[in-house]
Structures are given as structure tokens and as C-alpha cells.
Design an enzyme around this catalytic site. Structure first.
Site, PDB file in Angstrom:
ATOM      1  N   GLU A  79       0.559  -1.599  -0.175  1.00  0.00           N
ATOM      2  CA  GLU A  79      -0.011  -0.121  -0.106  1.00  0.00           C
ATOM      3  C   GLU A  79       0.856   1.115   0.023  1.00  0.00           C
ATOM      4  O   GLU A  79       0.744   2.455  -0.785  1.00  0.00           O
ATOM      5  CB  GLU A  79      -0.924   0.411   1.099  1.00  0.00           C
ATOM      6  CG  GLU A  79      -1.525  -0.582   1.158  1.00  0.00           C
ATOM      7  CD  GLU A  79      -1.439  -2.738   1.694  1.00  0.00           C
ATOM      8  OE1 GLU A  79      -2.354  -2.282   3.208  1.00  0.00           O
ATOM      9  OE2 GLU A  79      -0.445  -2.521   1.959  1.00  0.00           O
TER      10      GLU A  79
ATOM     11  N   ASP B  87      -1.702  -5.029   3.500  1.00  0.00           N
ATOM     12  CA  ASP B  87      -2.679  -5.682   4.713  1.00  0.00           C
ATOM     13  C   ASP B  87      -2.560  -6.759   5.266  1.00  0.00           C
ATOM     14  O   ASP B  87      -3.750  -6.784   4.576  1.00  0.00           O
ATOM     15  CB  ASP B  87      -2.619  -4.803   5.532  1.00  0.00           C
ATOM     16  CG  ASP B  87      -1.821  -3.089   5.862  1.00  0.00           C
ATOM     17  OD1 ASP B  87      -0.556  -3.043   5.666  1.00  0.00           O
ATOM     18  OD2 ASP B  87      -1.911  -1.907   5.726  1.00  0.00           O
TER      19      ASP B  87
ATOM     20  N   ASP C  68      -5.748  -7.649   6.541  1.00  0.00           N
ATOM     21  CA  ASP C  68      -7.206  -8.325   7.258  1.00  0.00           C
ATOM     22  C   ASP C  68      -7.956  -7.951   5.416  1.00  0.00           C
ATOM     23  O   ASP C  68      -7.438  -7.866   5.074  1.00  0.00           O
ATOM     24  CB  ASP C  68      -7.528  -6.612   8.371  1.00  0.00           C
ATOM     25  CG  ASP C  68      -6.537  -6.255   7.381  1.00  0.00           C
ATOM     26  OD1 ASP C  68      -6.524  -5.083   6.159  1.00  0.00           O
ATOM     27  OD2 ASP C  68      -6.596  -4.353   8.322  1.00  0.00           O
TER      28      ASP C  68
ATOM     29  N   GLU D 296      -9.765  -5.269   4.941  1.00  0.00           N
ATOM     30  CA  GLU D 296      -9.548  -4.830   3.911  1.00  0.00           C
ATOM     31  C   GLU D 296      -8.120  -4.321   3.029  1.00  0.00           C
ATOM     32  O   GLU D 296      -8.027  -4.011   2.185  1.00  0.00           O
ATOM     33  CB  GLU D 296      -9.286  -2.804   4.594  1.00  0.00           C
ATOM     34  CG  GLU D 296      -9.378  -1.450   4.019  1.00  0.00           C
ATOM     35  CD  GLU D 296      -9.671  -0.289   4.993  1.00  0.00           C
ATOM     36  OE1 GLU D 296      -9.707   0.691   4.221  1.00  0.00           O
ATOM     37  OE2 GLU D 296      -9.544  -0.064   6.160  1.00  0.00           O
TER      38      GLU D 296
ATOM     39  N   TYR E 164       1.550  -5.624  13.210  1.00  0.00           N
ATOM     40  CA  TYR E 164       0.440  -5.137  12.659  1.00  0.00           C
ATOM     41  C   TYR E 164      -0.412  -4.445  13.543  1.00  0.00           C
ATOM     42  O   TYR E 164      -0.898  -5.279  14.530  1.00  0.00           O
ATOM     43  CB  TYR E 164      -0.663  -6.082  11.721  1.00  0.00           C
ATOM     44  CG  TYR E 164      -1.086  -5.334  10.722  1.00  0.00           C
ATOM     45  CD1 TYR E 164      -1.157  -4.371   9.769  1.00  0.00           C
ATOM     46  CD2 TYR E 164      -3.247  -5.580  10.838  1.00  0.00           C
ATOM     47  CE1 TYR E 164      -2.111  -3.819   9.519  1.00  0.00           C
ATOM     48  CE2 TYR E 164      -4.055  -5.406  10.266  1.00  0.00           C
ATOM     49  CZ  TYR E 164      -3.620  -4.125   9.279  1.00  0.00           C
ATOM     50  OH  TYR E 164      -4.163  -2.972   8.349  1.00  0.00           O
TER      51      TYR E 164
ATOM     52  N   ARG F 241      -3.660  -3.669  13.449  1.00  0.00           N
ATOM     53  CA  ARG F 241      -5.250  -3.389  12.997  1.00  0.00           C
ATOM     54  C   ARG F 241      -5.280  -4.507  13.463  1.00  0.00           C
ATOM     55  O   ARG F 241      -5.287  -6.013  12.904  1.00  0.00           O
ATOM     56  CB  ARG F 241      -5.909  -2.601  12.458  1.00  0.00           C
ATOM     57  CG  ARG F 241      -5.804  -1.383  11.230  1.00  0.00           C
ATOM     58  CD  ARG F 241      -6.814  -0.597  10.419  1.00  0.00           C
ATOM     59  NE  ARG F 241      -6.170   0.657  10.697  1.00  0.00           N
ATOM     60  CZ  ARG F 241      -5.076   1.054   9.675  1.00  0.00           C
ATOM     61  NH1 ARG F 241      -4.107   0.109   8.865  1.00  0.00           N
ATOM     62  NH2 ARG F 241      -4.578   2.353   9.510  1.00  0.00           N
TER      63      ARG F 241
ATOM     64  N   HIS G 141      -5.095 -13.799  14.276  1.00  0.00           N
ATOM     65  CA  HIS G 141      -4.000 -12.611  14.057  1.00  0.00           C
ATOM     66  C   HIS G 141      -3.612 -12.312  14.765  1.00  0.00           C
ATOM     67  O   HIS G 141      -3.243 -13.140  16.159  1.00  0.00           O
ATOM     68  CB  HIS G 141      -4.982 -11.600  13.877  1.00  0.00           C
ATOM     69  CG  HIS G 141      -5.976 -11.322  12.323  1.00  0.00           C
ATOM     70  ND1 HIS G 141      -6.772  -9.603  12.456  1.00  0.00           N
ATOM     71  CD2 HIS G 141      -5.337 -11.868  11.163  1.00  0.00           C
ATOM     72  CE1 HIS G 141      -6.833 -10.223  11.212  1.00  0.00           C
ATOM     73  NE2 HIS G 141      -6.300 -10.839  10.387  1.00  0.00           N
TER      74      HIS G 141
END
Length: 760
Positions: A13, A86, A88, A90, A306, A308, A353
Site C-alpha cells: 500500500e 495488509d 486484514d 481491508e 500489524y 489493526r 492474527h
């Protein structure tokens, strides 16, 4: 067909993440940054075909077309494409959108996922690539479609009933409701008086003196209530005439476990308590630590995992490294017999996670402080301390309690008092870290030392210390406690907390009073209107249930379209009813319009409340409310180019501008003069000027625009790069870097340029 270059393409990203990944992977990989999402729903229309199963229509925004083109061209030259966005939902959705937008579907492509940017984790991910998980993509699509439907359906309703420019959202509306309901609790709270009575006592010839609190009557378990001064004085008189003796003494050792390593919500809460960061600032700094920072000769290094996440799981290797470090640094007694495991009770937590932790606890904060700015150091230090403490031994406290009884005069009641003292026996995890408290009260340790006491010891009364108190209303939410409440109620997910906190303040629904969130008048109006006409859709339970159903989509247990449909159909019916029955949110007054004499009402505008004629649109009479008049505009030496009248500085949607003082009769206006930097443009030698973007962000551009389109976001410095002579810029923390080569250093100009007036 493009000529193959023998390299594999990796897409992430951000440029910072790209630099870190590139250093790890080496020259066989070409790493490109998408700079976030590359496709989204269109801005000017709904972009959802409701009648066709809520099919979304995605577009590539103009500002992302160059990035998409670069990725497409690089992919054509590469042998294989790796989508390393990432880990997740999103990130999964961004990977899928990249596949579609850059025409990567027919090329060899893989999805790779890592929760920390370290050589071992990245290599592990590339050794075990997978396909894009469409279940996660669908869950993110469902969330995006739901949020778009709410925004495009409820927001126009608010425009008609309150004022234009307002917005409503699934999570933000619930957050505002929580804040407004708490404020009403505070307003309705009735303070109640009560008294506390302490006795200062002394064992004869055995200091120290100590305090014991009046608890109740001897032999009765019910706590004694002292509701007023009259009752307090009666008890004080009885206690003065009594003698005192120790009834019993007990000491127990109480262990206390360390807090779990951070998840997104607890990181935001603790950064708010300890560092004074809001949620947005916390996540921005955490993103920098995750993506990688330059540590001298080591290059870019990812410092934390990470950020989130809603899981407190820890990798076994991280736990082993931490336990070994604790033993070496603090001693074996600080390492518990077995590794600690944490199971955070968050509905829908993704156990695959990890918690937020340092990528290596051996990278001590003070050892790398010189490479970090102040915010980065403080947040990294917090994450590091929390992780180390989470694997340390319990703290042990000795709690001594002495029960004291009175012997009253004949016929009077006997009273029981209690003295307590807490001493820290073994620091354990507290040697490194102690969790912050929302109430800002310090823990009472060793503040009431007791002498050696045994049952039957007589005591001397030194003094009686009455204290009048009043019950307190519940506290207003802080950002930290509101995030905690949202998490506990199952509202939102890690990626939504920070945007929600920003949105409710940016929209003017909530203001900050110090650390505390206070609803504005507008917040009350909007929240009440939504509660009255859309009670199910901003209900805490309903919104939490929607989150659970989105989790079911991610798990493959539901299809996303039925989830959206069961939400949308009732919303449409509620909207149809509300549009007909909800009154426009105005307040009647006794004021008469100065233009036509008709009654005036209080309405909402972009700058707050104002008086408006009920004859609108035939009569446009308006007037400021008393006490809410706007500040007088700043005068200038400029003359209006239209009528020659003096011009004043006004504020608009895109910043300040110069306008005629006779507005609205004359609409003459000018742009504010851009601020000079004194630095030459490296492209054509023109002067670099400080300007403002349409979104209000400061940037620096060439004075010869549009002939020259050179721009930079960071402040340009006059001294050239010592390595290559290129343009050097400085960030907010006065760290300098070259825009051409990799040189970095300290800025020679510590003072930032003054904030300019924006252009246009």
C-alpha cells in the site's frame, strides 16, 4: 507484449512499506506502492445497483490512475505478481481491487500475508503464498455497501430536516448516541451528600499513627451510611467518648497479573491516557512503526507487528524471545514458570492474527531513540513495555487489615472501624510497566503504614477527621473510554475506531472539553432525530448484530447480499415514513423578520444556529443569534476590484480568501497571496511557494505553475543535499531528507515557516 525483466512484482500500500519490503527481498523483486485503495464507489452517485443484488460499481479515482498504470506496466514485465497488502479484510479487498483495476487476473499472481515486516516473516509469507480469500473480500464489500447505503439515504434526510452538509453512518451515529445519552445522564444526575469519618489512632509507645475508617456498628454487616452533617456530628460526639482496641489483624498476599499485550482498542486507550494522543494520531504513528523506519546502517526496519487487530495471540517465537530477554535483563525471578497466554474476549476476534508487539524485544527503545521522532519513540516505548510486561511474573502485594472496635459509654452503641495498608512485596511486571487508569487517581500504596498490632491492643484516639463528600455523576467519555465502550458493545472493528472518533468531531456533533467528549447542540439534534425515526438502525444491539453478521460473511457462513438486503429494506421503509412525518428541525421564537415582519425561527447553518424568516424562500431575511454572532472579519489594505470598497479576510470551504466588505451586495474577491519559502524550484528555478490543497493540507509548489508542476509535501530547506546537491525537505519533527538520494539528517532551520494563507 512487454519484455520480461526476470523480476517478480510485489505490490504493497505505502511507499514506506515498499522501501522496507524491498530491502528485505533484494534485487530480484520490484516493489510498487498502490498508495492505499485503487478502486472505490463513485463520489457523485450511489454506485450500487439495488435491484441487481446490490451490485457495486467501482471506479478508479483520477488521483490513482497513475499508480494503477505504473503497476499494470510493471506487472507486464514481471514473471509473477505478489499482492502483499495488509493482513486484514481491508487489505484483502485492496488486493482484489488491484487485481481488477490493473488487469492482473490473467497474469501469474499470488496473495502473501505477514503480520510483521521482518525478514523471517516476509520469507515465510513468500514461501507459502495463497489465493485471494473472497470471503474476506465479500465481508469488506458488504461493509462498504452498507456504509454507502446509510450515507446516501440518511444524509440527504438530515440535509432536509436539519441542514446541508451533515452525514450519518452506522457506527458514527451509535457513537454520537452514546455520547449524548451519557451527557443527559450527567444533566439529570442529582448529587447526594454523604460523610466519611476517619479516626487517627496511635498504639501507645509504638509509632506510627494511622487512620481507621468508620464502617458500621459492631456485630452488624451493613455498612453505616452518614447522609448529612447532623448525623456526622452525632457520630463524632459518640466516637469522642469511646475507647478503642484492636479486634483482629490479618495480612494476605494478593497477586496481580500483567495486562495483555495491545490490541487496536487498548493501544488507542493507553496512548490517550499515557501520551495524550487521540485515536487518529495513535494509528498514524503506529502505521509508521509497522511499515518501517530507517535505523542507520540497518536501513528500513519494521518495528511493530500489524496495528489493526482484535486478537491477543502471540507467536511462540516472540514469547520465547521475550522470556529469555526478561531473564537476562531483570533476573529469573521475573519470569513466570510457564509462558503466559491471553484470550481477549472480543466478539469476532480473528485468532489467526497477533497482538501488537515489537518485532524484536531486543530492539530496546532507548537504543534506537536517535532514529525516531518523539511520537514514534513514545509509542514504540509503550508497545515494547506492554509486551515485555505481559510475559513477566505477577506483582505481589501484602494487604494488612486491622479491625478496631470501640467501647462506648454505658447504653451507647459500639462501632467498628477498619484500617488498611497495602505494600508492594514484589514488583514483578511493574518493574517495567503499569497500566494507566481512566480515573486519574494514583494507587494507594503504603500511604497508611500500621504499627505491630495484635488483638486486644488498646489504642489512643488522636483526632477525628470528618469529610463531607458528594456522589459524582458518570464521567463524560474520552476518546479512550468511548473506544472501550464501542469494543465492549461489539460496535465497529479495529479499522473503524480512529475514523469514527475523527468523524464525529469533524462533523461538529461532538466537541472536546479537555480530554472529554461533549455533544454539541447539533449533536443532540441529529442524534435525537435519528433515534426518533430510525431507532433500530442506531440501536447498540442492532449495530453489534450487524457486525456479527459481517463476521459470518468473512467466515463463509453467510452470503453478503442477503445481509445487506435484510438491512436495506427496513431502512427504506423507515425513510419513507420519516420523510413524511419528521418535522424540520427549527425552533420557534418571538422575533420578527426585519425584512417582512413575519415570525423568525432558529435554523442550523454551516457555522451554527441563526435566525431565519419563516417566509423563506420568498423572504431571505436572516440574523445572527444574540451571543452567537460570528467574529468580525479581519480588515486589509486591499480595495475591491469591482467597487473599490475595502476588502476583508473571510473563511470559506477551502480556507481563507479576501472578499469585498460590502458582500452580498458586491461579490468581489481575491486569492490570498501565497507564502514565500525563499527556496528555488529544482525543476525550473522558480520560487517554491507555500500553498493549500483543496482538502486543506499544506504543500509547496513552484510559482510558475501551471507551466511547472513541481510540488512537495514537506517544507523545503535552502541548504542543498551534501551528497548530491538535490532539494532537501524537513518534516514536522525537523528531520531532513533529500528528495533525490537517500541522504537523511537534521534540519539546519529548526523553526517552521509561518502558516500561510491558503490559495484559492
Amino acid at each position: 507484449m512487454a519484455k520480461r525483466n526476470g523480476k517478480s512484482l510485489v505490490v504493497v500500500e505505502s511507499p514506506a512499506k515498499a522501501r522496507t519490503i524491498s530491502r528485505i527481498l533484494g534485487s530480484k523483486y520490484d516493489v510498487k506502492a498502490s498508495v492505499g485503495h485503487v478502486r472505490d464507489l463513485p463520489k457523485g452517485s450511489l454506485g450500487i445497483e439495488v435491484e441487481r443484488g446490490f451490485a457495486p460499481t467501482y471506479v478508479v479515482p483520477r488521483e490513482k490512475s497513475r499508480a494503477v498504470k505504473d503497476i499494470r506496466e510493471a506487472a507486464q514485465k514481471a514473471g509473477t505478481v505478489y499482492l502483499a497488502t495488509d493482513p486484514d479484510r481491508e487489505g484483502e479487498a485492496i488486493a482484489w481491487h488491484l487485481l481488477k483495476a490493473a488487469d492482473l487476473e490473467l497474469l501469474p499472481h499470488h496473495r502473501v500475508v505477514f503480520h510483521e515486516i521482518t525478514p523471517a516473516a516476509v520469507q515465510q509469507a513468500f514461501d507459502h503464498p495463497r489465493e485471494i480469500d473472497m470471503k474476506l473480500v465479500d465481508a469488506q464489500q458488504a461493509r462498504r455497501v452498507l456504509d454507502r447505503l446509510v450515507g446516501y439515504r440518511l444524509s440527504p434526510f438530515l440535509w432536509k430536516k436539519v441542514r446541508r452538509g451533515l452525514s450519518a453512518g452506522r457506527v458514527q451515529s451509535v457513537a454520537v448516541r452514546l455520547v449524548t445519552e451519557r451527557e443527559r445522564e450527567i444533566q439529570a444526575f442529582a448529587r447526594r451528600e454523604y460523610w466519611l469519618i476517619d479516626a487517627q489512632l496511635e498504639k501507645e509507645s509504638a509509632p506510627p499513627r494511622f487512620k481507621a475508617r468508620l464502617m458500621g456498628y459492631t456485630g452488624k454487616k451493613q455498612k453505616l451510611e452518614v447522609p448529612n452533617e447532623t448525623e456526622a456530628q452525632r457520630l463524632l460526639a459518640a466516637l469522642r467518648e469511646s475507647s478503642y482496641a484492636v479486634a483482629g489483624v490479618s495480612t494476605k498476599t494478593q497477586p496481580r497479573r500483567p495486562a495483555a499485550p495491545f490490541i487496536t482498542s487498548t493501544l488507542q486507550q493507553e496512548a490517550s491516557r499515557r501520551l495524550g494522543f487521540n485515536a487518529k494520531r495513535t494509528m498514524a504513528v503506529a502505521q509508521q512503526l509497522y511499515e518501517g523506519l530507517r535505523l542507520g546502517a540497518d536501513g528500513e526496519v519494521g518495528l511493530i507487528t500489524y496495528m489493526r487487530t482484535d486478537s491477543t495471540n502471540l507467536a511462540a517465537s516472540a514469547v520465547q524471545e521475550t522470556r529469555a530477554y526478561i531473564s537476562e535483563r531483570y533476573g529469573k525471578e521475573f519470569v513466570p514458570a510457564g509462558a503466559r497466554e491471553y484470550r481477549k474476549k472480543v466478539k469476532g476476534a480473528q485468532e489467526a492474527h497477533e497482538a501488537i508487539r515489537p518485532t524484536s524485544v531486543r530492539r530496546e527503545p532507548d537504543a534506537i531513540r536517535g532514529f525516531l521522532n518523539n511520537d514514534q519513540y513514545r509509542l514504540y516505548n509503550l508497545v515494547w513495555q506492554r509486551m515485555v510486561a505481559s510475559q513477566m511474573s505477577d506483582a505481589l502485594f501484602d494487604i494488612t487489615t486491622a479491625d478496631i472496635e470501640t467501647t462506648p459509654r454505658a447504653g451507647a452503641a459500639a462501632y467498628q472501624l477498619r484500617a488498611t495498608n497495602t505494600q508492594l512485596r514484589f514488583a514483578g511486571f511493574r518493574q517495567v510497566y503499569e497500566e494507566g487508569r481512566d480515573d486519574d487517581e494514583e494507587e494507594a500504596l503504603g500511604n497508611n503504614p500500621l504499627p505491630e498490632l495484635t488483638a486486644g491492643d488498646p489504642l489512643n484516639l488522636i483526632d477525628l477527621l470528618p469529610e463531607q463528600k458528594f456522589t459524582e455523576p458518570p464521567s463524560r467519555y474520552t476518546e479512550a473510554s468511548l473506544v472501550k465502550a464501542l469494543e465492549e458493545k461489539g460496535i465497529g472493528r479495529p479499522s473503524t475506531y480512529a475514523p469514527t472518533m475523527s468523524t464525529i468531531q469533524d462533523r461538529g456533533y461532538v466537541d472536546k472539553d479537555g480530554r472529554y467528549l461533549k455533544p454539541t447542540d447539533l449533536g443532540f439534534v441529529v442524534s435525537d432525530l435519528l433515534v426518533d425515526y430510525f431507532p433500530d438502525f442506531i440501536d447498540v444491539g442492532f449495530t453489534a448484530e450487524m457486525e456479527e453478521e459481517l463476521d459470518d460473511v468473512a467466515a463463509g457462513e453467510r452470503k453478503w447480499q442477503p445481509v445487506v438486503e435484510q438491512f436495506y429494506n427496513p431502512l427504506e421503509k423507515a425513510l419513507e415514513t420519516a420523510a413524511k412525518t419528521a418535522p424540520k428541525q427549527v425552533q420557534t421564537t418571538n422575533e420578527l423578520c426585519p425584512e417582512c415582519g413575519r415570525p423568525m425561527v432558529i435554523r442550523w447553518g454551516r457555522r451554527g444556529r441563526f435566525l431565519a424568516c419563516t417566509g423563506f424562500p420568498d423572504c431571505k431575511g436572516t440574523r445572527s443569534l444574540e451571543g452567537e454572532e460570528p467574529e468580525a472579519p479581519e480588515t486589509t489594505d486591499e480595495q475591491c476590484p469591482e467597487c473599490g470598497a475595502p476588502m476583508v479576510v473571510r473563511s470559506g470551504r477551502f480556507g481563507k480568501f479576501i472578499a469585498c466588505s460590502r458582500y452580498p451586495e458586491c461579490k468581489g474577491r481575491k486569492k490570498m497571496q501565497a507564502e514565500s519559502t525563499g527556496v528555488k524550484c529544482p525543476k525550473d528555478g522558480g520560487e517554491l511557494l507555500q500553498r493549500r490543497s483543496k482538502r486543506g493540507r499544506t504543500f509547496y509548489g513552484c510559482a510558475n505553475y501551471p507551466k511547472c508542476d513541481f510540488t512537495v509535501w514537506n517544507r523545503p530547506l535552502p541548504q542543498p543535499c551534501p551528497n548530491c546537491g538535490g532539494l532537501v525537505t524537513a518534516d514536522r519533527d525537523n528531520k531532513a531528507k533529500c528528495t533525490v538520494c537517500d541522504w537523511r539528517g537534521e534540519a539546519a532551520m529548526p523553526e517552521a515557516a509561518p502558516e500561510p494563507a491558503p490559495v484559492g
